[in-house]
Enzyme design. Structure first.
Site, mmCIF file in Angstrom:
data_model
loop_
_atom_site.group_PDB
_atom_site.id
_atom_site.type_symbol
_atom_site.label_atom_id
_atom_site.label_comp_id
_atom_site.label_asym_id
_atom_site.label_seq_id
_atom_site.Cartn_x
_atom_site.Cartn_y
_atom_site.Cartn_z
ATOM 1 N N CYS A 30 0.409 -0.833 0.006
ATOM 2 C CA CYS A 30 0.240 -0.332 0.226
ATOM 3 C C CYS A 30 0.892 1.628 0.121
ATOM 4 O O CYS A 30 1.773 1.382 1.213
ATOM 5 C CB CYS A 30 -0.636 0.026 0.550
ATOM 6 S SG CYS A 30 -2.065 1.685 1.865
ATOM 7 N N CYS A 33 0.124 3.835 2.651
ATOM 8 C CA CYS A 33 0.738 3.000 3.595
ATOM 9 C C CYS A 33 1.731 3.678 3.931
ATOM 10 O O CYS A 33 3.205 3.976 5.065
ATOM 11 C CB CYS A 33 0.404 1.908 3.931
ATOM 12 S SG CYS A 33 -1.644 0.643 4.435
#
Length: 106
Positions: A30, A33
């Site tokens: 991600c 993230c």
């Protein structure tokens, strides 16, 4: 210190913690993230002893992610006394995350 929350330690480290806990639900693939990772790590050090700050990889701990209905990542959930009391989906600015942690620490 940034904690690593897993299915094995989630009950003890998060739900039974004597202090507030911020869980960053993330995945290695991600992009947002990865962008949040240094901010989360910095806040873990800054709030050590007041708020536990750590990460939970959704790919490795799907049952936890499902239980707390994590549909998008990053998702930040703040726990107090074993209960999810605040949820934020998506990236946060450093100031926003710091504000949430400061409020939890009081």
């Amino acid at each position: 210190m940034e904690y690593k929350f897993t299915a094995e330690n989630f009950q003890a480290e998060v739900l039974e913690s004597g202090q507030p806990v911020l869980v960053d639900f993330y995945a290695d693939w991600c992009g947002p993230c990865k962008k949040m990772a240094p901010v989360v790590e910095e806040m873990a050090g800054r709030f050590e002893g007041k708020v536990k700050v750590g990460k939970c990889n959704i790919d490795d701990n799907m049952e936890i992610a499902q239980k707390y209905r994590v549909m998008h990542i990053p998702t930040f959930i703040l726990f107090k006394d074993g209960q999810a009391v605040d949820t934020h989906v998506g990236s946060l600015s450093k100031a926003e995350l710091e504000s949430k942690l400061q409020a939890a620490a009081e």
